[in-house]
Design an enzyme around this catalytic site. Structure first.
Site, PDB file in Angstrom:
ATOM      1  N   GLU A 172       0.802  -1.223   0.000  1.00 53.69           N
ATOM      2  CA  GLU A 172       0.000   0.000   0.000  1.00 53.69           C
ATOM      3  C   GLU A 172       0.836   1.274   0.000  1.00 53.69           C
ATOM      4  OE1 GLU A 172      -2.874  -0.152   3.177  1.00 53.69           O
ATOM      5  OE2 GLU A 172      -3.983  -1.770   2.225  1.00 53.69           O
ATOM      6  N   GLU A 376      -5.146  -8.751   1.128  1.00 50.68           N
ATOM      7  CA  GLU A 376      -5.769  -8.443   2.421  1.00 50.68           C
ATOM      8  C   GLU A 376      -7.263  -8.256   2.231  1.00 50.68           C
ATOM      9  OE1 GLU A 376      -4.318  -5.093   4.719  1.00 50.68           O
ATOM     10  OE2 GLU A 376      -2.234  -5.640   4.266  1.00 50.68           O
TER      11      GLU A 376
HETATM   12  C1  GBH Z   1      -4.355  -2.086   5.523  1.00 54.04           C
HETATM   13  O1  GBH Z   1      -4.489  -0.739   5.379  1.00 54.04           O
HETATM   14  C2  GBH Z   1      -2.966  -2.341   6.011  1.00 54.04           C
HETATM   15  O2  GBH Z   1      -2.161  -2.924   5.000  1.00 54.04           O
HETATM   16  C3  GBH Z   1      -2.894  -3.143   7.264  1.00 54.04           C
HETATM   17  O3  GBH Z   1      -1.628  -3.027   7.818  1.00 54.04           O
HETATM   18  C4  GBH Z   1      -3.989  -2.693   8.199  1.00 54.04           C
HETATM   19  O4  GBH Z   1      -3.879  -3.284   9.457  1.00 54.04           O
HETATM   20  C5  GBH Z   1      -5.299  -3.048   7.563  1.00 54.04           C
HETATM   21  O5  GBH Z   1      -5.408  -2.545   6.282  1.00 54.04           O
HETATM   22  C6  GBH Z   1      -6.507  -2.598   8.364  1.00 54.04           C
HETATM   23  O6  GBH Z   1      -6.561  -1.218   8.463  1.00 54.04           O
HETATM   24  O7  GBH Z   1     -12.515   5.522   5.007  1.00 54.04           O
HETATM   25  O8  GBH Z   1     -14.098   3.861   4.407  1.00 54.04           O
HETATM   26  O9  GBH Z   1     -12.987   5.092   2.690  1.00 54.04           O
HETATM   27  C7  GBH Z   1      -5.738  -0.309   4.937  1.00 54.04           C
HETATM   28  C8  GBH Z   1      -5.737   1.195   4.806  1.00 54.04           C
HETATM   29  C9  GBH Z   1      -8.097   1.412   4.879  1.00 54.04           C
HETATM   30  C10 GBH Z   1      -6.750   3.094   3.858  1.00 54.04           C
HETATM   31  C11 GBH Z   1      -9.296   1.967   4.206  1.00 54.04           C
HETATM   32  C12 GBH Z   1      -7.975   3.644   3.194  1.00 54.04           C
HETATM   33  C13 GBH Z   1     -10.307   3.938   3.383  1.00 54.04           C
HETATM   34  C14 GBH Z   1     -11.577   3.384   4.013  1.00 54.04           C
HETATM   35  N1  GBH Z   1      -6.907   1.672   4.118  1.00 54.04           N
HETATM   36  N2  GBH Z   1      -9.136   3.379   4.007  1.00 54.04           N
HETATM   37  S1  GBH Z   1     -12.871   4.540   4.023  1.00 54.04           S
END
Ligand code: GBH
Length: 475
Positions: A172, A376
């Site tokens: 990411e 993931e």
């Molecule tokens: C991942 O990041 C990571 O790789 C991992 O380490 C982490 O633990 C896991 O996910 C859980 O968070 O606000 O509804 O539009 C995910 C990061 C999550 C960033 C969703 C963008 C947007 C969701 N992403 N977010 S929303």
């Protein structure tokens, strides 16, 4: 097909790889042991006010000292693959220079332990824990960091290039760049749009340089990969399409373009011209970035709903960054992020399995020859351990339902011709959820943070049955 994505009786092909995922800083702990140098997440989590409840990854899930137990747990679940990341600062404490043998030994024991148990290692070189010494020289805004990353990759290639099945360069890069240098909600906590876009390019460059460094060192014909968190965007109303275009450019095409087509999208330059002139892209860089990928990793959790702000009503900012002042979206100042209808996970993220099917099908249509892997998918819910006659249990029905519906979505994508190779559930165990600390539990295995005792949740039992039968069990 059921409208709510709870199809039963779907069988996955024999070649489909079921696994689970973690990341070094989130699970290992042992933050100052065996020569590990400090990373930007040590610095960030030790800075008051950055992490909920003042939590740090100093101990995390205690994985560093529970390697054998955790490997055996993977066998109990029947995992075919395990996706984990290597902490750069265990291998090179300052991000440069000779390898720290104790760090290599730890990951050697992990990789050999997986292979001995018939579990395929999917290695991620970088899941956000940059050595602090490199951040002190500018971090991902410094072009030299991309070259240091290639040197680090070469150390790993020389050590493990005979037995890693999948090499994933970055996890990411959207988060590393925009949350690390734009909104500041992730380490290193910088808040400058131009720096975020500079970081985007240097991360892309680091990816290409790392593959070029690894290639001559590997002897077992591995897959090369990168994992992206692509945003599944929906537009609201008349201005929806323009808002979608802008965020698609910044979040998705700024990575997919150079990685898969060898060129940045022209509209991202135009949209961000008041932020940066992109002079950090040097001749030859896009050729370096454009390396063949045997598999593209896709992380999926939710969808994002956008439109352009009309300036009248208070601006909505429901993209999960409402607690921070700075925007993670340089140049997209007019885009408004709208709340979605729910239901939600404990993160407040909308549960929408259709988005996963849509994302996989869209990628397949645009890049028909590109194999994909869900690297993931999973959900945070508040879990409690209950004592039963059969011992401790966690009845996480919401998580099982979330996974069931997203596996159904993946199966529907397969049925529509998508070359989907496998699925890594996030996460194998409860862990340090970045800015949220230990308040959010994503594991299919529960971790008691006082005792570090592991308890497989009902979702883990459900997943073990899916892996064993390759068929989604009846509801
Ligand atoms: C991942 O990041 C990571 O790789 C991992 O380490 C982490 O633990 C896991 O996910 C859980 O968070 O606000 O509804 O539009 C995910 C990061 C999550 C960033 C969703 C963008 C947007 C969701 N992403 N977010 S929303």
């Amino acid at each position: 097909a059921s409208p709510d994505y709870r199809d039963a009786g779907l069988t996955f092909p024999d070649s489909f790889i079921f696994g689970s995922a973690t990341a070094s800083y989130q699970i290992e702990g042992a933050f100052d042991e065996d020569g590990r140098g400090p990373s930007i997440w040590d610095t960030f989590s030790h800075t008051p006010g950055k992490i909920w409840n003042g939590d740090t990854g100093d101990v995390a899930s205690g994985h560093y000292h529970r390697l054998e137990e955790d490997l055996d747990m993977m066998v109990t679940l029947g995992l075919q693959a395990y996706r984990f990341s290597i902490a750069w600062s265990r291998i090179q404490p300052t991000g440069r220079g000779p390898a720290n043998q104790a760090g290599l030994d730890f990951y050697g024991r992990l990789i050999d332990g997986l292979i001995a148990r018939g579990i395929s290692p999917i290695v991620t070189l970088y899941h956000w824990d940059l050595p602090q010494a490199l951040e002190d020289e500018g971090g991902w805004t410094n072009r030299a960091t991309a070259y240091a990353f290639a040197d680090y990759a070469a150390i790993l290639g020389a050590a493990f290039g005979d037995r890693v099945d999948t090499w994933t360069t970055l996890n990411e890069p959207w988060c590393s760049a925009y949350l690390g240098y734009g909104s500041g909600s992730h380490a290193p906590g910088r808040t400058d749009g131009a720096e975020a876009l500079t970081a985007v390019h240097h991360l892309n460059l680091a990816h290409g340089l790392a593959i070029l460094a690894l290639k001559p060192l590997v002897t077992n014909d591995p897959d090369f990969s990168i994992t992206l968190n692509l945003h599944v965007l929906r537009g609201e109303g008349e201005t929806g399409p323009e808002a979608v275009r802008q965020i698609d450019a910044l979040a998705n095409r700024v990575f997919l373009g150079p990685l898969l087509t060898g060129a940045y999208p022209a509209d991202v330059f135009e949209d961000t011209k008041d932020v940066t002139d992109w002079a950090f892209i040097l001749p030859g860089d896009t050729e370096i970035i454009h390396q063949p990928l045997e598999v593209l990793g896709v992380n999926y959790y939710s969808t994002t709903l956008v439109r352009l702000w009309d300036g009248a009503a208070p601006r909505q900012n429901a993209d999960g960054h409402k607690d921070v002042g700075a925007s993670p979206w340089p140049g997209a100042d007019r885009v408004e992020f709208l709340a979605q209808p729910g239901p939600y996970t404990e993160m407040g993220w909308n549960i929408e399995p259709a988005g996963l099917e849509e994302l996989l099908v869209a990628l397949h249509e645009e890049f028909p020859a590109q194999p994909l892997m869900v690297t993931e998918n999973g959900a945070a819910f508040a879990d409690t351990v209950v004592q039963t006659e059969d011992g401790p249990r966690v009845h996480d029905v919401d998580r099982t339902d979330y996974l069931r519906r997203h596996f159904t979505a993946a199966h529907r994508a397969l049925a529509r011709g998508v070359d989907l190779r496998g699925y890594q559930v996030w996460s194998l165990m409860d862990n340090f959820e970045w800015g949220y600390g230990y308040s959010k539990r994503f594991g299919i295995v529960h971790v008691d943070y006082d005792t570090l005792v592991r308890t497989p949740k009902d979702s883990a039992r459900w997943y073990a049955a899916l892996v064993a039968t390759r068929t989604l069990p009846a509801v």
